[in-house]
Every structure is written in C-alpha cells, then in structure tokens.
Write a protein that holds these residues in place. Structure first.
Motif, PDB file in Angstrom:
ATOM      1  N   SER A  64       0.672   4.739 -10.692  1.00 55.39           N
ATOM      2  CA  SER A  64      -0.239   3.669  -9.951  1.00 55.39           C
ATOM      3  C   SER A  64      -1.751   3.269 -10.156  1.00 55.39           C
ATOM      4  CB  SER A  64       0.087   3.919  -8.128  1.00 55.39           C
ATOM      5  OG  SER A  64      -0.129   5.377  -8.123  1.00 55.39           O
ATOM      6  N   SER A  65      -2.396   2.403  -9.758  1.00 57.82           N
ATOM      7  CA  SER A  65      -3.185   2.231  -9.771  1.00 57.82           C
ATOM      8  C   SER A  65      -4.414   1.934  -8.156  1.00 57.82           C
ATOM      9  CB  SER A  65      -3.251   0.107 -10.023  1.00 57.82           C
ATOM     10  OG  SER A  65      -3.653  -0.043  -8.428  1.00 57.82           O
ATOM     11  N   THR A  66      -5.830   1.972  -9.123  1.00 56.37           N
ATOM     12  CA  THR A  66      -7.179   2.359  -7.871  1.00 56.37           C
ATOM     13  C   THR A  66      -7.004   0.801  -7.079  1.00 56.37           C
ATOM     14  OG1 THR A  66      -8.684   1.978  -9.655  1.00 56.37           O
ATOM     15  CG2 THR A  66      -7.966   3.515  -9.450  1.00 56.37           C
ATOM     16  N   ARG A  67      -7.763   0.957  -6.195  1.00 53.99           N
ATOM     17  CA  ARG A  67      -8.234  -0.030  -5.801  1.00 53.99           C
ATOM     18  C   ARG A  67      -8.934  -0.973  -7.045  1.00 53.99           C
ATOM     19  NH1 ARG A  67     -11.281   2.494  -2.011  1.00 53.99           N
ATOM     20  NH2 ARG A  67     -13.770   2.653  -2.895  1.00 53.99           N
ATOM     21  N   TYR A  68      -9.310  -2.615  -6.668  1.00 59.87           N
ATOM     22  CA  TYR A  68      -9.227  -3.930  -7.214  1.00 59.87           C
ATOM     23  C   TYR A  68     -11.337  -3.068  -8.334  1.00 59.87           C
ATOM     24  CZ  TYR A  68      -5.727  -6.528  -7.097  1.00 59.87           C
ATOM     25  OH  TYR A  68      -4.111  -6.397  -7.119  1.00 59.87           O
ATOM     26  N   ALA A  69     -12.225  -2.223  -7.374  1.00 63.71           N
ATOM     27  CA  ALA A  69     -13.732  -2.378  -7.745  1.00 63.71           C
ATOM     28  C   ALA A  69     -13.952  -0.964  -6.443  1.00 63.71           C
ATOM     29  CB  ALA A  69     -14.356  -3.896  -7.445  1.00 63.71           C
ATOM     30  N   SER A  70     -15.339  -1.459  -6.890  1.00 68.23           N
ATOM     31  CA  SER A  70     -16.532  -0.265  -5.602  1.00 68.23           C
ATOM     32  C   SER A  70     -17.920  -0.684  -6.569  1.00 68.23           C
ATOM     33  CB  SER A  70     -15.441   0.925  -5.967  1.00 68.23           C
ATOM     34  OG  SER A  70     -16.119   2.204  -5.642  1.00 68.23           O
ATOM     35  N   ASN A  71     -18.596  -0.154  -5.684  1.00 73.51           N
ATOM     36  CA  ASN A  71     -19.893   0.367  -6.165  1.00 73.51           C
ATOM     37  C   ASN A  71     -20.139   1.633  -5.760  1.00 73.51           C
ATOM     38  OD1 ASN A  71     -20.179  -0.022  -3.566  1.00 73.51           O
ATOM     39  ND2 ASN A  71     -21.966  -0.930  -3.424  1.00 73.51           N
ATOM     40  N   GLU A  72     -19.637   2.808  -5.748  1.00 73.07           N
ATOM     41  CA  GLU A  72     -19.281   3.878  -5.041  1.00 73.07           C
ATOM     42  C   GLU A  72     -19.884   5.112  -6.421  1.00 73.07           C
ATOM     43  OE1 GLU A  72     -17.054   5.650  -2.526  1.00 73.07           O
ATOM     44  OE2 GLU A  72     -16.326   3.653  -2.598  1.00 73.07           O
ATOM     45  N   PRO A  73     -20.638   5.518  -6.702  1.00 75.05           N
ATOM     46  CA  PRO A  73     -21.091   6.526  -7.323  1.00 75.05           C
ATOM     47  C   PRO A  73     -20.115   6.832  -8.823  1.00 75.05           C
ATOM     48  CG  PRO A  73     -22.056   7.794  -5.667  1.00 75.05           C
ATOM     49  CD  PRO A  73     -21.272   6.591  -5.383  1.00 75.05           C
ATOM     50  N   ASP A  74     -19.532   7.520  -7.921  1.00 78.19           N
ATOM     51  CA  ASP A  74     -18.247   7.876  -8.913  1.00 78.19           C
ATOM     52  C   ASP A  74     -16.948   7.334  -9.423  1.00 78.19           C
ATOM     53  OD1 ASP A  74     -17.384   8.370  -5.801  1.00 78.19           O
ATOM     54  OD2 ASP A  74     -16.071   9.852  -6.241  1.00 78.19           O
ATOM     55  N   THR A  75     -17.101   5.834  -8.971  1.00 77.36           N
ATOM     56  CA  THR A  75     -15.862   5.041  -9.472  1.00 77.36           C
ATOM     57  C   THR A  75     -15.689   4.870 -10.417  1.00 77.36           C
ATOM     58  OG1 THR A  75     -16.488   3.851  -7.597  1.00 77.36           O
ATOM     59  CG2 THR A  75     -15.576   2.546  -9.835  1.00 77.36           C
ATOM     60  N   PHE A  76     -13.701   5.278 -11.217  1.00 74.14           N
ATOM     61  CA  PHE A  76     -13.229   5.274 -12.035  1.00 74.14           C
ATOM     62  C   PHE A  76     -11.939   4.442 -11.849  1.00 74.14           C
ATOM     63  CE2 PHE A  76     -10.287   7.080 -15.188  1.00 74.14           C
ATOM     64  CZ  PHE A  76     -10.845   6.058 -16.645  1.00 74.14           C
ATOM     65  N   VAL A  77     -12.467   3.335 -12.014  1.00 76.27           N
ATOM     66  CA  VAL A  77     -11.384   1.654 -11.520  1.00 76.27           C
ATOM     67  C   VAL A  77     -10.075   1.627 -12.386  1.00 76.27           C
ATOM     68  CG1 VAL A  77     -12.727   0.940  -9.883  1.00 76.27           C
ATOM     69  CG2 VAL A  77     -12.407   0.033 -11.481  1.00 76.27           C
ATOM     70  N   GLY A  78      -9.084   1.201 -11.931  1.00 77.64           N
ATOM     71  CA  GLY A  78      -8.263   0.988 -13.336  1.00 77.64           C
ATOM     72  C   GLY A  78      -6.712   0.554 -12.445  1.00 77.64           C
ATOM     73  N   ARG A  79      -6.818  -0.935 -13.167  1.00 78.19           N
ATOM     74  CA  ARG A  79      -5.282  -1.830 -12.463  1.00 78.19           C
ATOM     75  C   ARG A  79      -3.545  -1.250 -13.501  1.00 78.19           C
ATOM     76  NH1 ARG A  79      -4.273  -6.609 -14.365  1.00 78.19           N
ATOM     77  NH2 ARG A  79      -2.296  -6.682 -13.176  1.00 78.19           N
ATOM     78  N   GLN A  80      -4.186   0.157 -14.542  1.00 75.12           N
ATOM     79  CA  GLN A  80      -3.485   0.334 -15.019  1.00 75.12           C
ATOM     80  C   GLN A  80      -1.672  -0.728 -15.458  1.00 75.12           C
ATOM     81  OE1 GLN A  80      -3.640   4.226 -15.772  1.00 75.12           O
ATOM     82  NE2 GLN A  80      -2.397   5.050 -13.786  1.00 75.12           N
ATOM     83  N   PRO A  81      -2.534  -1.705 -16.178  1.00 79.02           N
ATOM     84  CA  PRO A  81      -0.738  -2.471 -16.385  1.00 79.02           C
ATOM     85  C   PRO A  81      -0.757  -2.523 -17.772  1.00 79.02           C
ATOM     86  CG  PRO A  81      -2.951  -3.826 -16.335  1.00 79.02           C
ATOM     87  CD  PRO A  81      -3.812  -2.476 -16.489  1.00 79.02           C
TER      88      PRO A  81
END
Length: 693
Positions: free
Chosen positions: A434-451
């Motif tokens: 599963s994926s993360t949410r689509y975006a974030s401005n938090e410093p430890d962000t590593f987002v991905g949709r994993q499609p």
C-alpha cells in the motif's frame, strides 16, 4: 441536465439579503409562525431571532448526522490536538503549518485542503467533551474567517473542476474536492454548536445562509460529477443529503432531496458493478465510496428511487464482507491504505437489508451468524470487478487469499493484475504493497504511490513489468463492459482461479496465473509463460508485511510472523533463486503505466518518486521497509513455475509440510496434493489444467 461547460451565475445561487434567506423557509409550517409574523410586519431582525430560536430547539433525527445527545462526554478527553490548533499548529491531511500571531493565511499557507475544514472534527470533539467555550469561539471564528476570505459571490463563473494548483497551495473552495467535505463539516458542526449559547444568533444565521447558498451552487454542479461516475460525485451526493437534513425547514429542501435521491440511484447503477464493487477498483477509495452510498441509501430509503435499487445496495455490503480477511482488514489494491471492514458498512443497513451475518462481520465478532459463503464470487455469480476471495472458514485463524484478476479500474490504477494477498493463522503474510498519502511537507517525508508492476506480487519478463498499454488505455476501456471470463471454480476439496496477462507488444510473452486452494489448507501457485521468444529472464515477486521475518532454506522461503505462525514458499518447478530486498532506494526501471521504461514510479507536485522493492505504506507521510522475496532466473519458454504456499500454525515444524509429488508424462505434469482422507490430482500442461478428485 447541466451542460458540462456551463458556468453558474450569481443570480442562480447567491441570496441578495437576509430577508431573502428567511423568506426561503417553508413559512407554511406551524413551527415557523413567529418567523412569518415578523416578516409580515417588516421586522427582519426579529424574524432572524425567531428562526434561530426554532433551529436551536428543533430535533434532528437523520442517520446522516451525529446523534450528539446520545453520546456521553468523557471528562478525561485529551484536548492536546485541539489546544495545538488554538496555538496555531494547523494541518490539512497532507501538510502542516504554523500560523503566525497575525492569524491564518487563507491564501498563502501550504495547506492545499484548508478550505474543506479538515480541523473541525478535532474541535467538535473538544467542544462536546469539555464544553469549554474557547474551542467553540475558535471554531466559529474559523468558519466566519473562511466566509470573509472567500465571499460566496466569488464562486460565480467557476465550476467544480477548477481551483486546484498543487499540494502546497490552498485550493479554491469551489474545487470539487473541497465542496463536499466542507458541507459535511459545516453540517456536523452547526448541528453541535447550536446547543451552546456562546454561539451567537448572528453567527448561526450567517453559517446557515452560507450553507443554503453553497448547496444551491452544488445543486448546479453535482450532475456533471455524477455523470462522470467520479468519486467526488458520491461525496457530493452524501454531503448534500447531510446539508439538507440541517436545512430541513427550507421550502426547496423536499425537491432538492428528491433530486439528490435520483442522483444517488444513478450513481448506484452506473458507478458500481452488479457484484457490488465500485468501478474505480481501488479498495481504499472504493470502500469509502461504498460506505457513503450505503449511508445515502439508508437515509433516503423511503424515496422511490432508492427503494428500486435495494438489491444493488445489498450486493455492496456483501462485497465488503467478502473482501475482508480473517483479521478484518481489506486488501489495499490501488492507492492509499484500506482499513478494517467495520469502517465500511453502515450500521443500520444490515437490519434494513436483513443481513444478520453482515452485522456480525461489521461488529468484528464471532458471537452471531457468520456469512454463508467462503468463496466470492459465490457459485453461479457473474464475475465483474475481478476481485476474488477464497478462505477456509470465518474464524480468526482462517486461511484467506484475495486475487486481483480484473480490469485496471477507472482511476488510481496500479500494475497489480494477478497480484494477490494471503492471510493465515492470524497473520498477514503476503500483501499488496500500500501507499502513503500523496504529499507532505513534514521533514521525514518519503511518499510513494507504489503503482508499478514490479512492486506487486506479479511477474516481470526481461525487466518489463505490467503496463496498461503501449498507448495509455482510455478511461472507458479500463472497466468491464461484460462479465469477466477468468476461470473460477469450486469443488469439494478445492477452489481454482485462472487468469492471464499479455506483455505484448513489448514482449511476445503471455503469462497465465493459476491459484489452486487445496482442501482449504494450502495453495499451489503456478505461473505459465508462453510466447514467441526462446528464453526469458524472470522475476517472480512476493511482497510481505513489514513485521514478517524472512529466512531461506535452500530455495525455500520461510516467513515468520510475530506470533510464531509461518508461511512457507516451497518451489516445486522452475529453478528460480530467491533474493531478499528490504527498503531498496536504488532506482528501478518500470514500464507502468504506458509501456515506456522509466525510473520515475510516479510524480506528485513535481516530486519524482524513485525507489526499488521492499516497501509498504500505512497512509502516512513515509513508506516503511518491508521484505520482498523475488525469485529470479532464466527459463526456456514455454515454462511452468510452480510454488506451494503453505501456512503453518505456531509450533508446527517443517515436518508438517504436505508431501507433494508429481509425475511427468510428455508435456503433462500430474501433481498429487495431500488432502484429508486422500490426495487431489492436479493435471497441468502449458495450455490447460484440470482438477481430478
């Protein structure tokens, strides 16, 4: 019907005055006599006071609204999050923002979804549990500040398809993603704060005025989203019904409610397959859409349009039940992270539909009747959405598998055709990442949709993973227009799924996946590869849950869950070698979605998502490392890759593995599969397979 490019004018939804708003009430109602009398003598101010006096006192019994009087305040309620809001610590579901002492910036803050009021739920809980007026004052001021920042006249000339920039720019309030949630939040909030004298008559009047006008705006725009079968259309239907429950005293409400019910019936019929699954085919989104529609159906169950589609609503509930695993979670096919089944079934609906076993599942207990099926689609049911589930029973330790063998879906597609998930012995073993949410401005962000296809439990040929088409498939061709023709059969000691995928035109290779559930105890997975090239480099991927420990014994994979249960992957043919990957950030080439090689797995707000295998998400702001076992090697075509997937209860040793044998006769292999009281014969070659008792 509204033309898709039509533009709404001020006269169609903006009320010119307070008097016009009050005269919009159904003044024939006896309970509004004082309002009518004040208006007749020209005293608009007195009419407003009478209106709010009635509004504060009147009961609301809609199932679409929280029954606040039925709840009990918690004297130990934690107000930390609400206190943070009052101190300026804002969020919108994606980004965070520290509002300066001068106040919230409604235009320049990095909160893209600010105008849909994502913080009001937190404030409502603080108001209800503490009664502290500071939370109510902040809530009212926040709503009124929004109204001042975006006057209703500004909506004129805009459609709900306008107003989005990116995830760090405030979206305009007329954008489709903002309108419905804002109306939901306004409805729930004013329903609560009307009970408190600290909410002034004038503030309540202003909010109600704005709600009437935003509903009138939505009334003009909603049809286009419903016609498109967009999930925003579903949210609009639901939020309009909630708002109309609050606006029940207005003369236009009955007609608007009937119109909304008609749109709900249209959405039921056009946006859901006959088997009850949303055509979007993203389980997290689709389950939420189903929940909204279920709530609508129950709230409007007396409307003629809804009574006519009661059978479709029943299938939607059955679908949610069927997809749930023994730990009550739904598989996360597609974007985001699907939750437990209890969150996706409207509570009173099970009684209306006479589904007592669905109520047992909704409550996530075993103290009532259990579902009468263990395979879905059930025998004789047409296949439409392409999700298939098989399980040993409905107990917590049951063996369960869900397979995605259908079309791509109309939005949020992933390269997950023929991917599957497996839960057994109380543990989630193989997952669709599963994926993360689509975006974030938090410093430890590593987002991905994993499609991308290589991330799923699928096959890669010569480095080419699944893709929709060399030229991207039109949206209308990503859904089933007729029942699917996958093979799906059940016998006394087996359940069999067979589906296929072609890598043409990039590779002249056809992949057929066969999944045989043997005696409700273990699985035989067979991947058949045929085509017009002599050899192929194969990657056969298995993505495990983050808390699973992996060990190899020869070419056998032993996956161990925290409670001691194990899943053994026992290769029986193919000669591939397992490799373990956990949290690989190395760029990996994908051909998803359009058949063109790239290392950019997805892009959001000009941020490229680049990484390899071994990740999963929880809908938060970062991916989590999770073990992926990939069997790799070169094979001659045609090829047969056979793996047994065998769950072991805690305490069981490898001696408990079934003794699977095979006999080769020409191109045919006959597998002898142990079952209780004998053996099941599975006769296979590259063209067909047959189960013999």
């Amino acid at each position: 019907m509204t033309a898709p490019d039509a533009r709404i004018s001020v006269e169609e939804f903006v009320l010119p005055s307070r008097e016009a708003f009050l005269r919009d009430l159904d003044l024939t109602r006896p309970e509004l006599t004082d309002v009518k009398a004040a208006l007749e003598r020209g005293d608009v101010e007195a009419a407003g006071r009478a209106c709010i006096a009635h509004f504060r006192a009147r009961p609301f019994t809609s199932p679409l609204l929280t029954d606040w009087p039925a709840r009990t305040p918690d004297p130990k309620f934690d107000t930390a999050r609400a206190d943070g809001l009052l101190a300026g610590h804002m969020w919108d579901g994606y980004s965070i923002y520290e509002a300066p002492p001068t106040g919230l910036d409604w235009y320049g803050s990095p909160l893209s979804c600010l105008t849909r009021f994502p913080v009001l739920g937190t404030l409502r809980e603080a108001i209800f549990h503490t009664g502290d007026p500071k939370y109510l004052r902040w809530t009212v001021d926040h709503i009124l500040d929004y109204m001042d920042a975006y006057p209703i006249q500004d909506f004129a000339g805009h459609t709900v398809r306008e107003g989005w920039v990116n995830h760090t720019t405030v979206a305009k309030p007329w954008y489709w993603c903002m309108v419905p949630e804002r109306l939901t939040e306004l409805s729930e909030t004013i329903h609560l704060i009307r009970r408190y004298p600290q909410a002034s008559d004038e503030a309540l009047l202003r909010i109600l005025e704005r709600m009437v006008q935003e509903v009138a705006y939505l009334r003009f725009e909603i049809k286009s989203q419903v016609d498109a079968r967009h999930n925003g259309g579903c949210a609009m239907i639901y939020s309009m019904a909630q708002a109309l429950a609050i606006l029940d005293d207005f003369a236009r409400t009955p007609a608007w409610r009937a119109y909304n019910a008609g749109l709900a019936a249209q959405y039921f019929n056009e946006a859901f397959y006959p088997d009850g699954m949303c055509i979007e085919l993203t389980t997290a989104y689709s389950a939420s859409v189903s929940l909204f529609q279920q709530g609508m159906a129950y709230a409007l169950r007396d409307e003629e349009a809804i009574r006519a589609i009661r059978g479709k609503v029943k299938e939607m509930v059955v679908c949610m039940v069927a997809l749930s695993d023994p730990t009550w979670w739904l598989p996360s096919f597609g974007d985001l992270y699907a939750h437990q089944v209890g969150e996706y079934i409207e509570p009173p609906l099970t009684r209306w539909l006479d589904l007592p076993w669905a109520e047992t599942v909704r409550r996530q207990t075993y103290d009532g009747p259990l579902p009468p099926f263990t395979e879905w689609p059930v025998r004789g049911q047409e296949q439409w959405c392409g999700y298939y589930t098989m399980r040993s029973d409905w107990e917590p330790k049951a063996r369960y598998m869900a397979i995605d063998g259908g079309p791509w879906g109309t939005s949020h597609q992933h390269g997950d055709r023929l991917s599957f998930v497996l839960t057994a012995c109380g543990a989630k073993f193989i997952i669709d990442p599963s994926s993360t949410r689509y975006a974030s401005n938090e410093p430890d962000t590593f987002v991905g949709r994993q499609p991308s296809g290589f991330l799923h439990n699928a096959i890669t040929i010569d480095g080419v993973d699944e893709f929709m088409s060399h030229n991207r498939v039109p949206n209308g061709d990503r859904e089933a227009k007729a029942p699917l023709q996958n093979r799906w059969e059940t016998g006394d000691a087996h359940t069999l799924f067979v589906g296929s995928y072609s890598f043409a035109p990039l590779k002249p290779v056809r992949w057929e996946r066969r999944m045989l559930f043997v005696d409700r105890a273990y699985w035989l997975l067979q991947d058949i590869l045929t085509g017009g090239q002599p050899t192929a480099q194969i990657e056969q991927n298995f993505q495990f849950e983050a808390d699973i420990e992996i060990a190899f014994q020869d070419r056998m994979t032993i996956a161990t869950a925290p409670g001691g249960a194990r899943l053994v992957l026992l290769p029986l043919s193919g000669g591939l070698v397992p490799h373990l990957t956990v949290g690989d950030k190395t760029p990996h080439t994908t051909y998803w979605p359009n058949g063109t090689p790239t290392t950019i797995l997805s892009t959001e707000d000009n941020h490229d998502q680049i990484h390899g295998r071994g990740w999963t998400g929880r809908g938060g702001n970062r991916l989590l490392p999770a073990p992926a076992v990939t069997y790799v090697g070169s094979v001659h075509l045609p090829a047969s890759l056979t793996v047994a997937l065998i769950p072991l209860d805690p305490g069981q040793t490898l001696d408990a593995l079934p003794e699977i044998t095979s006999q080769v006769a020409g191109d045919k292999i006959t597998w002898a599969l142990p079952i209780r009281g004998g053996r099941l014969r599975f006769v296979t070659d590259v063209e067909r397979c047959l189960v013999e008792p």
